[in-house]
Design an enzyme around this catalytic site. Structure first.
Site, PDB file in Angstrom:
ATOM      1  N   HIS A   1       0.842  -1.206   0.000  1.00  0.00           N
ATOM      2  CA  HIS A   1       0.000   0.000   0.000  1.00  0.00           C
ATOM      3  C   HIS A   1       0.871   1.248   0.000  1.00  0.00           C
ATOM      4  CE1 HIS A   1      -3.314  -2.674   1.216  1.00  0.00           C
ATOM      5  NE2 HIS A   1      -4.109  -1.731   0.724  1.00  0.00           N
TER       6      HIS A   1
ATOM      7  N   LYS B   1      -0.701   5.005   4.505  1.00  0.00           N
ATOM      8  CA  LYS B   1      -1.596   4.070   5.204  1.00  0.00           C
ATOM      9  C   LYS B   1      -1.175   3.905   6.658  1.00  0.00           C
ATOM     10  CE  LYS B   1      -3.838  -0.423   4.743  1.00  0.00           C
ATOM     11  NZ  LYS B   1      -5.147   0.114   5.080  1.00  0.00           N
TER      12      LYS B   1
HETATM   13  N1  LIG Z   1     -12.612  -0.711   2.919  1.00  0.00           N
HETATM   14  C1  LIG Z   1     -12.034  -0.314   1.777  1.00  0.00           C
HETATM   15  O1  LIG Z   1     -12.402  -0.744   0.669  1.00  0.00           O
HETATM   16  C2  LIG Z   1     -10.946   0.709   1.861  1.00  0.00           C
HETATM   17  C3  LIG Z   1     -10.324   1.190   0.712  1.00  0.00           C
HETATM   18  C4  LIG Z   1      -9.367   2.195   0.835  1.00  0.00           C
HETATM   19  C5  LIG Z   1      -9.049   2.688   2.097  1.00  0.00           C
HETATM   20  N2  LIG Z   1      -9.661   2.159   3.193  1.00  0.00           N
HETATM   21  C6  LIG Z   1      -9.432   2.699   4.532  1.00  0.00           C
HETATM   22  O2  LIG Z   1     -10.197   3.887   4.667  1.00  0.00           O
HETATM   23  C7  LIG Z   1      -9.589   4.762   5.605  1.00  0.00           C
HETATM   24  C8  LIG Z   1      -9.413   6.151   4.969  1.00  0.00           C
HETATM   25  O3  LIG Z   1      -8.528   6.069   3.882  1.00  0.00           O
HETATM   26  P1  LIG Z   1      -8.150   7.384   3.041  1.00  0.00           P
HETATM   27  O4  LIG Z   1      -7.087   6.931   2.086  1.00  0.00           O
HETATM   28  O5  LIG Z   1      -9.377   8.066   2.545  1.00  0.00           O
HETATM   29  O6  LIG Z   1      -7.476   8.279   4.203  1.00  0.00           O
HETATM   30  P2  LIG Z   1      -7.212   9.862   4.174  1.00  0.00           P
HETATM   31  O7  LIG Z   1      -7.000  10.337   2.777  1.00  0.00           O
HETATM   32  O8  LIG Z   1      -6.140  10.101   5.180  1.00  0.00           O
HETATM   33  O9  LIG Z   1      -8.587  10.508   4.680  1.00  0.00           O
HETATM   34  C9  LIG Z   1      -9.008  10.413   6.034  1.00  0.00           C
HETATM   35  C10 LIG Z   1     -10.091  11.441   6.274  1.00  0.00           C
HETATM   36  O10 LIG Z   1     -10.487  11.357   7.635  1.00  0.00           O
HETATM   37  C11 LIG Z   1     -10.487  12.678   8.186  1.00  0.00           C
HETATM   38  N3  LIG Z   1     -10.270  12.679   9.630  1.00  0.00           N
HETATM   39  C12 LIG Z   1      -9.123  12.424  10.295  1.00  0.00           C
HETATM   40  N4  LIG Z   1      -9.317  12.581  11.618  1.00  0.00           N
HETATM   41  C13 LIG Z   1     -10.600  12.947  11.786  1.00  0.00           C
HETATM   42  C14 LIG Z   1     -11.401  13.251  12.917  1.00  0.00           C
HETATM   43  N5  LIG Z   1     -10.897  13.211  14.169  1.00  0.00           N
HETATM   44  N6  LIG Z   1     -12.688  13.569  12.726  1.00  0.00           N
HETATM   45  C15 LIG Z   1     -13.213  13.632  11.494  1.00  0.00           C
HETATM   46  N7  LIG Z   1     -12.513  13.345  10.362  1.00  0.00           N
HETATM   47  C16 LIG Z   1     -11.212  13.009  10.513  1.00  0.00           C
HETATM   48  C17 LIG Z   1      -9.355  13.360   7.470  1.00  0.00           C
HETATM   49  O11 LIG Z   1      -9.447  14.765   7.630  1.00  0.00           O
HETATM   50  P3  LIG Z   1      -8.098  15.681   7.549  1.00  0.00           P
HETATM   51  O12 LIG Z   1      -7.523  15.433   6.197  1.00  0.00           O
HETATM   52  O13 LIG Z   1      -8.628  17.061   7.750  1.00  0.00           O
HETATM   53  O14 LIG Z   1      -7.219  15.208   8.662  1.00  0.00           O
HETATM   54  C18 LIG Z   1      -9.635  12.901   6.038  1.00  0.00           C
HETATM   55  O15 LIG Z   1     -10.684  13.631   5.468  1.00  0.00           O
HETATM   56  C19 LIG Z   1      -8.282   4.070   6.014  1.00  0.00           C
HETATM   57  O16 LIG Z   1      -8.510   3.357   7.200  1.00  0.00           O
HETATM   58  C20 LIG Z   1      -8.017   3.099   4.876  1.00  0.00           C
HETATM   59  O17 LIG Z   1      -7.264   1.980   5.267  1.00  0.00           O
HETATM   60  C21 LIG Z   1     -10.588   1.200   3.092  1.00  0.00           C
END
Ligand SMILES: NC(=O)c1ccc[n+]([C@@H]2O[C@H](COP(=O)([O-])OP(=O)(O)OC[C@H]3O[C@@H](n4cnc5c(N)ncnc54)[C@H](OP(=O)(O)O)[C@@H]3O)[C@@H](O)[C@H]2O)c1
Length: 237
Positions: free
Chosen positions: A135, A139
């Site tokens: 990844h 991550k």
């Molecule tokens: N299940 C699936 O198919 C799949 C696929 C891909 C990813 N994932 C998972 O999904 C999650 C997110 O991935 P991503 O790549 O989108 O991550 P990301 O780009 O880091 O986005 C995370 C989001 O959460 C927000 N956030 C962080 N702390 C917060 C809080 N205390 N309250 C409210 N919002 C908050 C961040 O805001 P800021 O930017 O303002 O901090 C950002 O908007 C990860 O756990 C990843 O492993 C799952």
């Protein structure tokens, strides 16, 4: 459908694009800067919530949605230790919850192939099984939620008893290697190696669209339903 996006990062933005194309409306976009607006009162304007944030916040977000009576789809990985609490709350409150370690159709087919192959290889001591996942460097959790689901499938077959990360701890433990490099959206390989050959199952995501469209399909599925669901219910895999 009115969607509350809890988490507006890489996944939140990819989900928004697909949801808008499918005619849905985004009524809330939550990130860390406006997290104080994530209240029961505001959530009541939505028909469904989609949560993709980080391991430390997922539980509280999902709990808030369930307590509000709002169906919630969650894709955040790395918080499995609190999953049972959420499921219990969902049962007690007659709520709606769907979690998937991976929402892509391809990976959900991979899960089925993995289970089938594990059943075939269960008593074949001449093959050693291992998992490798790669990844992007941002991550937060390792091993990936998808690798854990794959490992659980192999453990359920009886071939292994547990899993361990990045080191072979015992013959009964399945080794998962986690690699973090560049901007890789997600690659998973399950391999069975003998002295003479190698059998491998591989899934490589080229972008985040597969995860995002699966999450929107899941939100459409859970809307107006009560219960605890998985992608098996959505995709009939
Ligand atoms: N299940 C699936 O198919 C799949 C696929 C891909 C990813 N994932 C998972 O999904 C999650 C997110 O991935 P991503 O790549 O989108 O991550 P990301 O780009 O880091 O986005 C995370 C989001 O959460 C927000 N956030 C962080 N702390 C917060 C809080 N205390 N309250 C409210 N919002 C908050 C961040 O805001 P800021 O930017 O303002 O901090 C950002 O908007 C990860 O756990 C990843 O492993 C799952």
């Amino acid at each position: 459908m009115k969607i509350a996006l809890i988490g507006y990062g890489r996944m939140g933005k990819a989900i928004e694009e697909i949801a808008l194309k499918r005619g849905h409306v985004i009524v809330m976009k939550i990130n860390s800067a406006n997290a104080h607006t994530l209240t029961k009162e505001n959530l009541r304007h939505a028909d469904v919530a989609i949560e993709f944030t980080k391991p430390e916040t997922a539980y509280e977000h999902v709990r808030l949605c369930i307590e509000t009576g709002l169906p919630v789809v969650c894709g955040t990985t790395g918080w499995l230790s609190r999953m049972e609490e959420v499921k219990q709350l969902c049962k007690e409150t007659n709520g709606s919850f769907l979690y998937a370690s991976n929402f892509s159709v391809g990976v959900n087919i991979l899960f089925e192939l993995n289970n089938r192959l594990a059943a075939l290889m269960k008593d074949r001591d001449d093959y050693e099984v291992s998992i490798e996942e790669t990844h992007h460097i941002h991550k937060k959790d390792a091993p990936s939620g998808t690798a854990i689901t794959l490992a659980e499938g192999i453990i359920a077959s009886g071939k292994k008893e547990s899993y361990s990360t990045n080191a072979m701890v015992s013959p009964e433990s399945l080794q998962i290697t986690s690699i973090r490099e560049g901007e890789v959206p997600g690659t998973h390989i399950v391999q069975y190696r003998s002295e003479n050959d190698l059998i491998a199952l591989k899934h490589e995501a080229f972008n985040r669209k597969g995860f995002a469209s699966g999450a929107v399909l899941a939100a459409e599925f859970i809307h107006n339903k009560k219960g605890i669901f998985s992608m098996k219910d959505v995709l009939h895999t």
